[in-house]
Write a protein that holds these residues in place. Sequence first.
Motif, mmCIF file in Angstrom:
data_model
loop_
_atom_site.group_PDB
_atom_site.id
_atom_site.type_symbol
_atom_site.label_atom_id
_atom_site.label_comp_id
_atom_site.label_asym_id
_atom_site.label_seq_id
_atom_site.Cartn_x
_atom_site.Cartn_y
_atom_site.Cartn_z
ATOM 1 N N UNK A 291 30.795 -38.036 75.518
ATOM 2 C CA UNK A 291 31.494 -36.841 75.323
ATOM 3 C C UNK A 291 32.310 -36.313 76.652
ATOM 4 N N UNK A 292 33.477 -36.258 76.604
ATOM 5 C CA UNK A 292 34.113 -35.402 77.933
ATOM 6 C C UNK A 292 34.533 -34.121 77.765
ATOM 7 N N UNK A 293 33.957 -33.270 78.767
ATOM 8 C CA UNK A 293 34.445 -31.850 78.878
ATOM 9 C C UNK A 293 35.549 -31.467 79.873
ATOM 10 N N UNK A 294 36.238 -30.442 79.629
ATOM 11 C CA UNK A 294 37.336 -30.071 80.643
ATOM 12 C C UNK A 294 37.154 -28.939 81.169
#
Lengths: 114, 113
Positions: free
Chosen positions: A102-105
Amino acid sequence: GAVVSQHPSRVICKSGTSVKIECRSLDFQATTMFWYRQFPKQSLMLMATSNEGSKATYEQGVEKDKFLINHASLTLSTLTVTSAHPEDSSFYICSGLLPGNTIYFGEGSWLTVV
Amino acid sequence: DAKTTQPPSMDCAEGRAANLPCNHSTISGNEYVYWYRQIHSQGPQYIIHGLKNNETNEMASLIITEDRKSSTLILPHATLRDTAVYYCIVRVAGGNQGGKLIFGQGTELSVKP
Protein backbone atom coordinates in the motif's frame (compact mmCIF):
# COMPACT_ATOMS: atom_id res chain seq x y z
CA GLY A 1 -3.96 4.16 7.69
CA ALA A 2 -0.32 5.14 7.72
CA VAL A 3 0.56 8.81 8.05
CA VAL A 4 2.58 10.83 5.60
CA SER A 5 3.17 14.48 6.42
CA GLN A 6 4.32 17.27 4.12
CA HIS A 7 5.77 20.63 5.01
CA PRO A 8 5.10 23.36 4.21
CA SER A 9 1.47 23.06 3.18
CA ARG A 10 1.67 26.37 1.33
CA VAL A 11 4.68 28.35 0.18
CA ILE A 12 5.22 31.43 -1.92
CA CYS A 13 8.62 32.13 -3.39
CA LYS A 14 10.14 34.60 -5.81
CA SER A 15 11.17 33.66 -9.32
CA GLY A 16 14.73 32.44 -9.48
CA THR A 17 14.88 31.21 -5.92
CA SER A 18 14.79 27.63 -4.66
CA VAL A 19 12.24 26.08 -2.37
CA LYS A 20 12.32 22.81 -0.45
CA ILE A 21 9.35 20.61 0.37
CA GLU A 22 9.67 17.89 2.99
CA CYS A 23 7.84 14.58 3.06
CA ARG A 24 7.90 12.49 6.22
CA SER A 25 6.51 9.07 6.98
CA LEU A 26 5.44 9.40 10.60
CA ASP A 27 4.60 5.85 11.63
CA PHE A 28 6.40 3.63 9.15
CA GLN A 29 9.68 3.38 7.35
CA ALA A 30 9.41 4.20 3.68
CA THR A 31 12.27 2.89 1.60
CA THR A 32 10.44 4.21 -1.42
CA MET A 33 8.63 7.50 -1.82
CA PHE A 34 7.00 9.02 -4.86
CA TRP A 35 6.63 12.67 -5.85
CA TYR A 36 3.74 13.98 -7.92
CA ARG A 37 2.51 17.32 -9.08
CA GLN A 38 -0.96 18.34 -10.01
CA PHE A 39 -2.15 21.35 -11.97
CA PRO A 40 -5.69 22.69 -11.49
CA LYS A 41 -8.41 20.44 -12.87
CA GLN A 42 -5.86 17.83 -13.90
CA SER A 43 -4.87 14.45 -12.55
CA LEU A 44 -1.72 13.70 -10.60
CA MET A 45 1.43 13.37 -12.65
CA LEU A 46 4.25 11.23 -11.32
CA MET A 47 7.53 13.13 -11.25
CA ALA A 48 9.96 10.71 -9.68
CA THR A 49 10.51 7.68 -7.51
CA SER A 50 12.77 8.20 -4.53
CA ASN A 51 14.61 5.29 -2.93
CA GLU A 52 16.39 5.68 0.39
CA GLY A 53 20.12 5.94 0.00
CA SER A 54 20.16 6.05 -3.78
CA LYS A 55 19.46 8.44 -6.60
CA ALA A 56 15.90 9.16 -7.56
CA THR A 57 14.42 7.82 -10.77
CA TYR A 58 12.76 10.55 -12.78
CA GLU A 59 9.87 10.15 -15.18
CA GLN A 60 10.35 11.13 -18.79
CA GLY A 61 10.23 14.86 -19.30
CA VAL A 62 10.99 15.78 -15.67
CA GLU A 63 14.22 17.75 -15.29
CA LYS A 64 16.31 16.13 -12.59
CA ASP A 65 18.53 19.19 -12.20
CA LYS A 66 15.53 21.39 -11.60
CA PHE A 67 13.64 19.09 -9.25
CA LEU A 68 16.21 17.78 -6.79
CA ILE A 69 15.09 14.84 -4.72
CA ASN A 70 16.91 13.59 -1.66
CA HIS A 71 15.90 10.55 0.36
CA ALA A 72 18.53 10.43 3.04
CA SER A 73 16.59 8.50 5.67
CA LEU A 74 13.81 5.97 5.88
CA THR A 75 11.36 8.61 7.04
CA LEU A 76 12.28 11.71 5.06
CA SER A 77 12.38 12.66 1.41
CA THR A 78 12.77 16.21 0.16
CA LEU A 79 11.95 17.87 -3.14
CA THR A 80 13.80 21.06 -3.97
CA VAL A 81 12.51 23.17 -6.84
CA THR A 82 15.51 25.13 -8.09
CA SER A 83 15.41 28.41 -10.02
CA ALA A 84 11.67 28.47 -9.64
CA HIS A 85 9.54 29.96 -12.39
CA PRO A 86 5.87 30.92 -12.27
CA GLU A 87 5.04 27.86 -14.38
CA ASP A 88 6.37 25.69 -11.54
CA SER A 89 3.43 26.86 -9.45
CA SER A 90 1.50 23.71 -8.67
CA PHE A 91 0.28 21.28 -6.02
CA TYR A 92 3.10 18.91 -5.08
CA ILE A 93 2.21 15.64 -3.39
CA CYS A 94 4.41 12.93 -1.97
CA SER A 95 3.59 9.37 -1.01
CA GLY A 96 5.29 6.60 0.89
CA LEU A 97 5.29 2.89 0.16
CA LEU A 98 4.64 0.51 3.01
CA PRO A 99 6.63 -2.69 2.66
CA GLY A 100 4.24 -4.90 0.77
CA ASN A 101 1.36 -3.36 -1.02
CA THR A 102 0.00 0.00 0.00
CA ILE A 103 0.97 3.57 -0.78
CA TYR A 104 -0.16 6.45 1.42
CA PHE A 105 -0.16 10.09 0.39
CA GLY A 106 0.69 13.30 2.15
CA GLU A 107 -1.61 16.29 2.36
CA GLY A 108 0.14 18.07 -0.48
CA SER A 109 2.04 21.35 -0.73
CA TRP A 110 0.88 24.35 -2.71
CA LEU A 111 3.72 26.21 -4.38
CA THR A 112 3.18 29.67 -5.81
CA VAL A 113 6.06 31.33 -7.64
CA VAL A 114 5.72 35.08 -8.06
CA ASP B 1 -0.08 5.75 -19.38
CA ALA B 2 -2.96 4.78 -17.14
CA LYS B 3 -4.22 1.28 -17.84
CA THR B 4 -7.76 1.87 -16.64
CA THR B 5 -10.91 3.44 -18.05
CA GLN B 6 -13.48 5.16 -15.85
CA PRO B 7 -16.53 7.30 -16.57
CA PRO B 8 -15.63 10.96 -16.11
CA SER B 9 -18.50 11.72 -13.77
CA MET B 10 -21.36 10.15 -11.81
CA ASP B 11 -24.10 11.33 -9.50
CA CYS B 12 -25.45 9.50 -6.49
CA ALA B 13 -28.23 10.29 -4.03
CA GLU B 14 -27.24 10.64 -0.42
CA GLY B 15 -27.83 7.43 1.52
CA ARG B 16 -27.85 5.27 -1.58
CA ALA B 17 -25.08 2.97 -2.73
CA ALA B 18 -22.55 4.44 -5.14
CA ASN B 19 -21.22 1.94 -7.67
CA LEU B 20 -18.16 3.15 -9.52
CA PRO B 21 -17.03 1.04 -12.48
CA CYS B 22 -13.54 0.58 -13.84
CA ASN B 23 -12.26 -1.26 -16.90
CA HIS B 24 -8.75 -2.71 -16.88
CA SER B 25 -8.85 -5.16 -19.75
CA THR B 26 -5.05 -5.35 -20.12
CA ILE B 27 -4.32 -6.10 -16.47
CA SER B 28 -1.47 -8.51 -15.87
CA GLY B 29 -1.55 -11.46 -13.53
CA ASN B 30 0.66 -9.78 -10.95
CA GLU B 31 -1.16 -6.45 -10.94
CA TYR B 32 -3.50 -5.41 -8.18
CA VAL B 33 -6.47 -3.06 -8.52
CA TYR B 34 -6.21 -0.03 -6.24
CA TRP B 35 -8.78 2.63 -5.49
CA TYR B 36 -8.01 6.09 -4.17
CA ARG B 37 -10.08 9.22 -3.86
CA GLN B 38 -9.15 12.86 -3.82
CA ILE B 39 -11.19 15.53 -2.22
CA HIS B 40 -10.48 18.97 -3.61
CA SER B 41 -7.07 20.37 -2.67
CA GLN B 42 -6.05 17.37 -0.59
CA GLY B 43 -3.75 14.43 -1.14
CA PRO B 44 -5.31 11.20 -2.40
CA GLN B 45 -6.83 8.92 0.23
CA TYR B 46 -6.34 5.16 0.03
CA ILE B 47 -9.63 3.26 -0.09
CA ILE B 48 -9.07 -0.39 -0.91
CA HIS B 49 -7.17 -2.78 -3.14
CA GLY B 50 -7.48 -6.35 -4.34
CA LEU B 51 -5.99 -8.96 -6.64
CA LYS B 52 -8.81 -11.27 -7.66
CA ASN B 53 -11.05 -11.85 -4.68
CA ASN B 54 -13.68 -9.39 -3.59
CA GLU B 55 -12.56 -7.19 -0.73
CA THR B 56 -14.41 -5.19 1.92
CA ASN B 57 -13.26 -2.75 4.55
CA GLU B 58 -14.84 -0.03 6.64
CA MET B 59 -14.91 2.36 3.71
CA ALA B 60 -16.00 0.33 0.73
CA SER B 61 -16.28 -2.96 -1.10
CA LEU B 62 -14.33 -3.94 -4.19
CA ILE B 63 -15.86 -6.38 -6.64
CA ILE B 64 -13.48 -7.79 -9.27
CA THR B 65 -14.84 -9.82 -12.16
CA GLU B 66 -13.65 -13.37 -12.57
CA ASP B 67 -11.61 -12.50 -15.67
CA ARG B 68 -10.20 -9.49 -13.79
CA LYS B 69 -10.87 -7.19 -16.71
CA SER B 70 -13.12 -4.89 -14.73
CA SER B 71 -14.05 -3.99 -11.19
CA THR B 72 -16.57 -1.97 -9.23
CA LEU B 73 -16.03 0.10 -6.12
CA ILE B 74 -19.11 0.21 -3.91
CA LEU B 75 -19.73 2.84 -1.29
CA PRO B 76 -22.70 1.27 0.49
CA HIS B 77 -24.31 4.40 1.91
CA ALA B 78 -22.94 7.49 0.23
CA THR B 79 -22.78 10.74 2.18
CA LEU B 80 -22.09 14.27 1.02
CA ARG B 81 -18.52 13.87 2.30
CA ASP B 82 -17.96 11.12 -0.27
CA THR B 83 -18.06 13.72 -3.04
CA ALA B 84 -14.60 13.41 -4.61
CA VAL B 85 -12.65 12.21 -7.62
CA TYR B 86 -12.20 8.45 -7.46
CA TYR B 87 -9.22 6.84 -9.12
CA CYS B 88 -8.93 3.20 -10.14
CA ILE B 89 -5.31 2.17 -10.70
CA VAL B 90 -3.62 -1.12 -11.51
CA ARG B 91 -0.24 -1.68 -9.98
CA VAL B 92 2.32 -4.39 -9.43
CA ALA B 93 2.67 -4.86 -5.69
CA GLY B 94 4.95 -6.66 -3.35
CA GLY B 95 8.20 -6.23 -1.55
CA ASN B 96 9.96 -2.94 -1.04
CA GLN B 97 10.19 -2.24 -4.74
CA GLY B 98 6.51 -2.31 -5.53
CA GLY B 99 5.41 -0.53 -8.66
CA LYS B 100 4.40 3.09 -8.93
CA LEU B 101 0.86 4.43 -9.12
CA ILE B 102 -0.03 6.02 -12.44
CA PHE B 103 -3.18 8.10 -12.19
CA GLY B 104 -5.76 8.43 -14.95
CA GLN B 105 -8.51 11.02 -15.01
CA GLY B 106 -10.74 9.25 -12.50
CA THR B 107 -14.48 9.56 -11.89
CA GLU B 108 -15.85 12.70 -10.31
CA LEU B 109 -18.57 11.48 -7.96
CA SER B 110 -21.14 13.99 -6.81
CA VAL B 111 -23.32 12.91 -3.92
CA LYS B 112 -26.51 14.96 -3.87
CA PRO B 113 -28.95 15.52 -0.99
